[in-house]
Design an enzyme around this catalytic site. Structure first.
Site, mmCIF file in Angstrom:
data_model
loop_
_atom_site.group_PDB
_atom_site.id
_atom_site.type_symbol
_atom_site.label_atom_id
_atom_site.label_comp_id
_atom_site.label_asym_id
_atom_site.label_seq_id
_atom_site.Cartn_x
_atom_site.Cartn_y
_atom_site.Cartn_z
ATOM 1 N N GLU A 177 0.977 -1.281 0.008
ATOM 2 C CA GLU A 177 0.180 0.031 0.087
ATOM 3 C C GLU A 177 0.830 1.316 -0.074
ATOM 4 O O GLU A 177 1.029 1.720 0.981
ATOM 5 C CB GLU A 177 -1.047 0.082 1.079
ATOM 6 C CG GLU A 177 -1.896 1.420 1.117
ATOM 7 C CD GLU A 177 -2.717 1.315 2.156
ATOM 8 O OE1 GLU A 177 -3.814 2.210 2.565
ATOM 9 O OE2 GLU A 177 -2.588 0.519 3.491
ATOM 10 N N LYS A 214 -2.696 -2.184 -2.836
ATOM 11 C CA LYS A 214 -3.792 -1.292 -2.520
ATOM 12 C C LYS A 214 -3.479 0.032 -2.611
ATOM 13 O O LYS A 214 -2.412 0.637 -2.137
ATOM 14 C CB LYS A 214 -3.875 -1.485 -0.988
ATOM 15 C CG LYS A 214 -4.999 -0.689 -0.224
ATOM 16 C CD LYS A 214 -5.667 -0.998 1.267
ATOM 17 C CE LYS A 214 -6.511 -0.083 1.736
ATOM 18 N NZ LYS A 214 -6.940 -0.413 2.910
#
Length: 296
Positions: A177, A214
């Protein structure tokens, strides 16, 4: 049902991943939005107890199940705790059919070269061992991009993939992420550099070393399609990044093949003061709207 079933659900399941992983820094705000003021707790232990109660209320709601929610990211204390008398990860998978992930990052370094790298993760191997023991499928690790600085973004992606390699070595699936802040002036340029750097790393991964990503909702619809279609990527999920749920859903629906992994946008409109009937109805509406945006 086995780990193979979990992998199949994450690769091909219709739905989204709930982010129930607010950490120490973001918990007070999450509690305030839930209708619990700062004077309701006097120390960190009580604060974490209150957020755990909120997470348990969400997880045990009839609206929260594997038909629309394919995975959930847990905070470490949530993994260590219980839901309805069962270890949290076991409850999610065995009772709800929801694949459990664990947030493993320990916060961010100070800003440098337009990015905030992850702080070192002490005792990472021990944490991953506990995760495996608890039945966790994968991990999530967040860092932040504040400007379209090539040197900084390259450093963030290098760090993310180095950590992902350690997670993969233990048989877990990492969710990488590198969040691009949604309000920066050069967001689109930062996304260009980020996509290049991620593709460079993905192309170097051998078969059998698959990761998840993500990412912030991109400035240009379908911008991350090359990542979604990459053979080393199990799934690409989107963070809500400060957008309202309505706006996050609108943007997500424009990005085909990308699914949600919302935290604040999922819990928006939920309140500790609601009756169970009101709470479950509000959660059901939230889940349905995010599910619909995720299956475009």
């Amino acid at each position: 049902m086995s780990r193979k079933d979990q992998e199949q659900k994450i690769r091909t399941g219709k739905g989204f991943i709930a982010a129930l992983d607010q950490s120490g820094g973001s918990t007070p705000k999450a509690l305030r939005l839930y209708g619990i003021s700062d004077d309701a707790w006097s120390n960190e232990e009580e604060m974490f107890d209150l957020i755990h109660q909120m997470r348990v209320r969400i997880a045990t709601s009839p609206a929260f199940n594997g038909d629309r929610v394919i995975g959930a990211i847990l905070f470490e204390r949530t993994m260590d705790g219980q839901i309805a008398g069962k270890p949290s990860a076991s409850y999610l998978w065995e009772e709800k059919g929801i694949v459990p992930f664990l947030k493993i990052d320990k916060g961010l370094e100070a800003s440098e070269n337009g990015v905030r790298l992850m702080k070192p993760i002490p005792d990472l191997d021990a944490l991953l061992s506990r995760a495996i023991e608890a039945g966790i499928f994968g991990t999530k690790e967040r860092s932040v991009i504040e400007a379209a600085n090539r040197q900084g973004i390259a450093a963030i992606v290098d760090q993310q993939f180095e950590l992902a390699g350690r997670v993969l070595d233990r048989g877990l699936v990492p969710i990488i992420e590198p969040e691009v802040l949604i309000d920066i002036a050069d967001k689109a340029e930062a996304e260009e550099i980020l996509r290049e750097e991620i593709l460079r790393h993905l192309n170097a991964l051998p078969e059998g070393r698959d990761v998840m990503l993500k990412l912030s909702l991109p400035s240009q619809p379908d911008f991350y399609r090359p990542l979604i279609e990459h053979p080393r990527v199990m799934r690409v999920v989107a963070l809500s990044g400060g957008y309202s749920r309505e706006e996050a859903n609108r943007l997500l629906a424009q990005n085909h093949g990308m699914i949600a992994s919302f935290s604040r946008a999922l819990t928006e409109g939920l309140s500790a003061n609601q009756s169970d009937e009101e709470f479950n109805a509000a959660l059901d509406r939230a889940i349905q709207s995010i599910y619909e945006a995720s299956i475009t």
